[in-house]
Design an enzyme around this catalytic site. Structure first.
Site, mmCIF file in Angstrom:
data_model
loop_
_atom_site.group_PDB
_atom_site.id
_atom_site.type_symbol
_atom_site.label_atom_id
_atom_site.label_comp_id
_atom_site.label_asym_id
_atom_site.label_seq_id
_atom_site.Cartn_x
_atom_site.Cartn_y
_atom_site.Cartn_z
ATOM 1 N N SER A 25 -10.169 -0.300 6.969
ATOM 2 C CA SER A 25 -9.542 -0.141 5.654
ATOM 3 C C SER A 25 -8.849 -1.377 5.101
ATOM 4 O O SER A 25 -8.391 -1.364 3.959
ATOM 5 C CB SER A 25 -8.541 1.023 5.684
ATOM 6 O OG SER A 25 -9.226 2.242 5.757
ATOM 7 N N LYS A 27 0.854 -1.183 0.000
ATOM 8 C CA LYS A 27 0.000 0.000 0.000
ATOM 9 C C LYS A 27 0.889 1.231 0.000
ATOM 10 O O LYS A 27 1.916 1.266 0.698
ATOM 11 C CB LYS A 27 -0.903 -0.025 1.240
ATOM 12 C CG LYS A 27 -1.911 1.116 1.314
ATOM 13 C CD LYS A 27 -2.832 0.963 2.521
ATOM 14 C CE LYS A 27 -3.841 2.095 2.604
ATOM 15 N NZ LYS A 27 -4.775 1.921 3.743
ATOM 16 N N SER A 45 -9.715 2.176 2.841
ATOM 17 C CA SER A 45 -8.802 2.914 1.986
ATOM 18 C C SER A 45 -7.808 2.019 1.236
ATOM 19 O O SER A 45 -7.160 2.465 0.293
ATOM 20 C CB SER A 45 -8.028 3.936 2.831
ATOM 21 O OG SER A 45 -7.206 3.270 3.789
#
EC number: 6.3.5.7
Length: 492
Positions: free
Chosen positions: A178, A79, A154
């Site tokens: 997330s 990420k 997210s």
């Protein structure tokens, strides 16, 4: 081999160990898939072609010398919230569009030390603030199951990359769901560990008392391999806990399902907005666990209605503090031709931050302001403690707590949701972060639109092994985690 991307992490590691293919061949295979497919999915912000192949060659050399670990040469992606030395780290924001970190996050350092090959950095909601991955400065990521749907957020890029077979597993972060919500939307297994289990050093901060890194993969077994890499104390992170780390892979069958008490909160299954098909799939998965020996126990979580307002005071308040460092002076985006210092601050932040980040900074700054600090922030922290106590009381009678991971399946990109409607979509995940507990999403079926549904299991502190073991055994008896997204099937 043309189907390397269909193999599990264990199968990839065993194939490398048996010289069925090299890390270079495996890495090139994934890079080719990314080049072919990701223009449609948009899961990657940066693809590190040259570095990935160099890491793969180094992994192959280690294997030839007999110095390789089990995972040496297996690819993964990070990420874009984890700092990577020499590679852009953006947190999905214009503010950090040109930021190249001078150091690695501890999670990245551990992955490198394990011999894992970094394919690139994955898209995300800006500064991890969002549930759709639409707030990224680099554009929305698409759900591989239906390209007109969001992948969640997210960690939407992480979920989409794994679901489209563009990485075998990926790192994510979870501040209010997330990891779990995008895993649910994309049909993956995703684990949010206990707060303090995984180092936050080098992980760009959103809400420091809530943020936690974790693995996203197809199966509990694949997640366990990545947890073995990610977990552990780190002296560079003052919130990291000095506690022995389990061997998550070795413990995959350690939890007995017979007699396991699963708490069913009566409030969770009567939430307004819970989709009937989501409820049905989750209840079917619980019935399956019951058939495997678990005992379902109705429990009372009386603080449920406080989750959303409490979270959306504490998280923005911490964000307001954390993001005050981005001022256009030291690093990050700087506006052009400022009139004076105040103009530099105002325009750099107004131009550098997107609308959702600005909204949360404003809410947080208001909650922390002199006249409202006690009424909002301090009160929210007191309610947070009550939420934690609510869970601890429940765990006196049950081993784990079950819930949907999200009240709906993935919605359309550009759906006309108000911020409040978007925030209410996190009802099942927020409290886990407020309490610092571990939780896992497991795919448990599809709705009538062929979109994945996720079951969330919440554990007591430090019960990651137990959660992975329960889901692993469930996955040995079901095939939901092996179902593939449309774009992955089309490009098999």
């Amino acid at each position: 081999m043309t189907d390397l991307h269909r193999l599990s992490v264990r199968e990839l590691a065993e194939g490398l160990g048996q010289a069925q293919f090299s890390s270079r061949e495996l890495t090139q295979h994934y890079l080719n898939r990314i080049d072919k497919i990701d223009a449609q999915v948009k899961s990657y912000v940066t693809v590190t072609h040259e570095q990935a192949l160099a890491q793969a060659d180094a992994a192959d050399a280690l294997r030839q010398a007999g110095n390789a670990g089990f995972l040496t040469g297996v690819p993964l992606a990070h990420k874009d919230i984890f700092c990577t030395k020499g590679i852009k780290t953006t947190a999905g924001s214009k503010m950090l569009d040109n930021f190249i970190s001078p150091y690695n996050a501890t999670v990245v350092e551990k992955a490198n030390a394990a011999g894992l090959v970094t394919l690139g950095k994955l898209n995300m909601d800006e500064f991890a603030m969002g549930s759709t991955s639409e707030s990224s400065y680099f554009g929305a990521t698409c759900n591989p199951w239906a390209l007109d749907r969001v992948p969640g957020g997210s960690s939407g890029g992480s979920a989409a990359a794994v679901a489209a077979d563009l990485a075998p597993f990926a790192t994510g972060t979870d501040t209010g769901g997330s990891i779990r919500q995008p895993a649910s939307f994309c049909g993956l297994t995703g684990l949010k560990p206990t707060y303090g289990r995984v180092s936050r050093f080098g992980m760009i901060a959103y809400a420091s008392s809530l943020d936690q890194g974790g693995p996203m993969a197809r199966s509990a077994e694949d997640c366990a391999y990545l947890m073995n890499v990610m977990a552990g104390h780190d002296a560079k992170d003052s919130t990291s806990v000095k506690k022995d780390v389990d061997d998550y892979v070795a413990n995959l069958n350690a939890t007995a399902l017979k007699g396991l008490r699963i708490g069913i909160p009566k409030q969770y299954f009567n939430v307004a907005g819970l989709d009937a098909e989501v409820k049905a799939r989750v209840e079917e998965s619980l019935k399956k666990l019951e058939e495997m020996g678990a005992v379902l126990v109705e429990i009372d979580l009386s603080m449920t209605e406080s989750y959303v307002p409490t979270y959306y005071l504490i998280a923005p308040a911490e964000a307001s503090s954390n993001l005050s460092r981005y001022d256009g002076v030291r690093y990050g985006y700087r506006c052009e031709n400022p009139v004076d210092l105040m103009d530099l601050y105002k325009r750099s932040r107004s131009e550098g931050f997107g609308a959702e980040v600005q909204r949360r900074i404003l809410i947080g700054t208001y909650a922390l302001s002199a006249g409202y600090y006690d009424a909002y922030y301090v009160k929210a922290q007191k309610v947070r403690r009550l939420i934690q106590q609510d869970f601890l009381k429940a765990f006196e009678n049950v081993d784990v707590i079950a819930a949907p991971s999200a009240p709906t399946t993935a919605y359309k990109i550009g759906a006309d949701l108000t911020p409040v409607e978007m925030y209410l979509g996190d009802i099942y995940t927020l409290a886990v972060n407020l309490a610092g507990l571990p939780a896992i999403n497991a795919p448990v079926g599809l709705d009538s639109n062929n979109l994945p549904v996720g079951l969330q299991l919440i554990g007591n502190y430090w019960s990651e092994s137990q959660l992975l073991s329960i889901v692993h055994q469930y996955q040995q008896d079901t095939t939901f985690h092996t179902q593939r997204a449309a774009i992955a099937e089309e490009n098999a």
